[in-house]
Design a protein around this motif. Sequence first.
Motif, PDB file in Angstrom:
ATOM      1  N   VAL A   1     -26.377 -59.270  28.191  1.00 23.86           N
ATOM      2  CA  VAL A   1     -27.492 -58.910  29.073  1.00 23.86           C
ATOM      3  C   VAL A   1     -28.669 -59.873  28.961  1.00 23.86           C
ATOM      4  N   SER A   2     -29.249 -59.997  27.781  1.00 22.76           N
ATOM      5  CA  SER A   2     -30.543 -60.668  27.636  1.00 22.76           C
ATOM      6  C   SER A   2     -30.494 -62.168  27.930  1.00 22.76           C
TER       7      SER A   2
ATOM      8  N   VAL B   1     -30.907 -61.802  16.543  1.00 19.80           N
ATOM      9  CA  VAL B   1     -29.601 -61.495  15.956  1.00 19.80           C
ATOM     10  C   VAL B   1     -29.623 -61.627  14.438  1.00 19.80           C
ATOM     11  N   LEU B   2     -30.409 -62.560  13.916  1.00 23.09           N
ATOM     12  CA  LEU B   2     -30.483 -62.755  12.464  1.00 23.09           C
ATOM     13  C   LEU B   2     -31.569 -61.914  11.804  1.00 23.09           C
ATOM     14  N   HIS B   3     -32.301 -61.139  12.602  1.00 16.66           N
ATOM     15  CA  HIS B   3     -33.361 -60.319  12.027  1.00 16.66           C
ATOM     16  C   HIS B   3     -32.764 -59.306  11.047  1.00 16.66           C
TER      17      HIS B   3
ATOM     18  N   ASN C   1     -32.844 -65.571  20.837  1.00 12.03           N
ATOM     19  CA  ASN C   1     -31.666 -64.794  20.498  1.00 12.03           C
ATOM     20  C   ASN C   1     -31.295 -64.938  19.027  1.00 12.03           C
ATOM     21  N   VAL C   2     -31.402 -66.143  18.498  1.00 12.68           N
ATOM     22  CA  VAL C   2     -31.134 -66.364  17.074  1.00 12.68           C
ATOM     23  C   VAL C   2     -32.087 -65.523  16.221  1.00 12.68           C
TER      24      VAL C   2
ATOM     25  N   PRO D   1     -23.746 -67.393  23.970  1.00 14.05           N
ATOM     26  CA  PRO D   1     -24.031 -67.071  25.385  1.00 14.05           C
ATOM     27  C   PRO D   1     -24.885 -68.129  26.074  1.00 14.05           C
ATOM     28  N   ALA D   2     -25.838 -68.710  25.354  1.00 15.47           N
ATOM     29  CA  ALA D   2     -26.670 -69.757  25.953  1.00 15.47           C
ATOM     30  C   ALA D   2     -25.823 -70.985  26.272  1.00 15.47           C
ATOM     31  N   ILE D   3     -24.913 -71.350  25.358  1.00 11.69           N
ATOM     32  CA  ILE D   3     -24.050 -72.515  25.577  1.00 11.69           C
ATOM     33  C   ILE D   3     -23.145 -72.288  26.785  1.00 11.69           C
TER      34      ILE D   3
END
Length: 227
Positions: A142-143, A125-127, A121-122, A12-14
């Motif tokens: 959204v975020s 999502v990887l948590h 975000n990484v 999404p950032a890209i």
Amino acid sequence: MTQTLFGLALAPAIICLLYIYIRDKYEKEPWRLLAVGLVVGALITFPIIRLSGFMLFLMPSGLSQMWEAAFTSFAIAGFVEEGLKFAVLYFLIWRNPNLNEKVDGIVYAVFISLGFAAVENVLYVLHPSMGGLGTGFMRAMVSVPAHGFFGVLMGYYFALARFEPQNKKRHMLYAFVMPWVVHGVYNFMLLSGQGWLLVAFVPFIVVMWVDGLRRIKRHLEASPFKH
């Protein structure tokens, strides 16, 4: 699976970065400077985490859910995150000759903001407990775009401060305060636990993005390179 989640976190950032770069259609910014903004935006994630932890330590005990949500949203997420983004934008761009049209303020602010958003975000999502595909898709919708909008808002007023010096102080204040407040409201709507705020969240996001696109268009129309 980890590679899939990592790609989902960055995608999404890209996409948002490519969109804002393409929209800057009259006079492109140098990739090297954009890359610096993106990397520094990513690096401030770590002092933001430290400062956020310190602010949580300062949060008074015994607060209700509403007050705790307000403190977390405005004092931590809004103030700390947008404050460091604003500092990077100012010291990197304010006196740079590449800031030669109003839309440039938006472009650089969005690159800095999305550098932070990508790393954040990484981490989410990887948590191991909070992450996963569901988290990745939700934050992609959204975020991360929300952080892009906060960058649009900051860059919009930052450029006005540069190109309309008669109102420099007011616009510079808005460049920090507006994304701080909107970021705080965004987080508060999610954390407050109030059903009516959750219902209002989708219209809020829609209005936010319509407003952001209008601000980008307004600065593009003012470009001296348009013709």
